[in-house]
Design an enzyme around this catalytic site. Sequence first.
Site, PDB file in Angstrom:
ATOM      1  N   SER A 100       0.797  -1.226   0.000  1.00 40.77           N
ATOM      2  CA  SER A 100       0.000   0.000   0.000  1.00 40.77           C
ATOM      3  C   SER A 100       0.829   1.275   0.000  1.00 40.77           C
ATOM      4  O   SER A 100       0.302   2.352  -0.280  1.00 40.77           O
ATOM      5  CB  SER A 100      -0.939   0.017   1.208  1.00 40.77           C
ATOM      6  OG  SER A 100      -0.206   0.113   2.412  1.00 40.77           O
ATOM      7  N   LYS A 170       1.084   4.660   6.961  1.00 37.75           N
ATOM      8  CA  LYS A 170       0.534   5.483   5.884  1.00 37.75           C
ATOM      9  C   LYS A 170       1.185   6.864   5.929  1.00 37.75           C
ATOM     10  O   LYS A 170       1.933   7.193   6.835  1.00 37.75           O
ATOM     11  CB  LYS A 170      -0.993   5.647   6.030  1.00 37.75           C
ATOM     12  CG  LYS A 170      -1.791   4.344   6.132  1.00 37.75           C
ATOM     13  CD  LYS A 170      -1.819   3.573   4.830  1.00 37.75           C
ATOM     14  CE  LYS A 170      -2.637   2.290   4.984  1.00 37.75           C
ATOM     15  NZ  LYS A 170      -2.535   1.423   3.779  1.00 37.75           N
TER      16      LYS A 170
END
Length: 321
Positions: A100, A170
């Site tokens: 991701s 993230k």
Amino acid sequence: MGDLAVGARSGHEGPEERPERPEDSVPPAVEDDVTAGSDNGGDSGGDGGRDARDGDGAAPQPKKPRSFWKELPLLIGIALVLALLIKTFLVQAFSIPSDSMQNTLQQGDRVLVDKLTPWFGSEPERGEVVVFHDPDKWLAGEPTPNPNAIQKGLSWIGLMPSAEEKDLIKRVIGVAGDTVECKGTGPLKVNGKALNETSYVYPGNTPCTVDDLGGQFKVKVPEGKIWVMGDHRQNSLDSRYHQQDKYKGFVPVDNVVGRAIVVAWPPTRWSTLPVPDTFDQNLSAAAPGALGLAGAVPLVLWRRRRLTVENARVSGPGTAG
């Protein structure tokens, strides 16, 4: 005279007949006494010689250094304590389990996370890559590794990433007070200003994803929260796709473990993780209001001055009469 000198040295004559020894002969005698006592235990009778001997008159034996193998457990114990303190308060290693964050981070990379600055009240900033605890079942259904005893021990002291902790990694896009929005394929905007994300968004991805699951959005980040997104935009279940949970997709600042500062493993991937240049522009939510206030001040001052002049003209004749 020769007999008198012999008698003085042998003690046959009385004390009054004994010549005084020169003062400069005393220091050599004292010096010899100390040297003998400390070097070879010679028979000198001085205090230094007696202090340097054991009770039985023998010179003290030097202590044997402790064996390395006897000291090894102590050294290991100290190392473990230091490693545990470093893991708890300074730096911890984490493993990247997914794609991701490509290409910034690859699956299998090991990153070092700075855990010190949050202890001093520092909060995440836009553009930083952060590790945070799962806010509300973001990792539901993800397989959990089953480490062996050695791996568990190494992860406990911080030498290996923990397989039991539910953590994610993230990039911070918005902080408290920011308005973050995506329309069409982008660009992504923060407080109305477009971000140039070509340096970190996965090649071939668009900054925004056109779908009805969360890819199109406009949100305002509440106090104590952050909005996060993966760099591989079309392969990241980030804040966009958790807007139905109890935090509406936002991540509580208290859940943030720390900022990822360097890719430490493998050696061929070693690199730092700086904040991209696009976040250096003034993205503050308060900027438009501040600019408006700055522009209004001259106008207000000009209007007040004009009213003062007009009042003076009106009241001038009445005062004169």
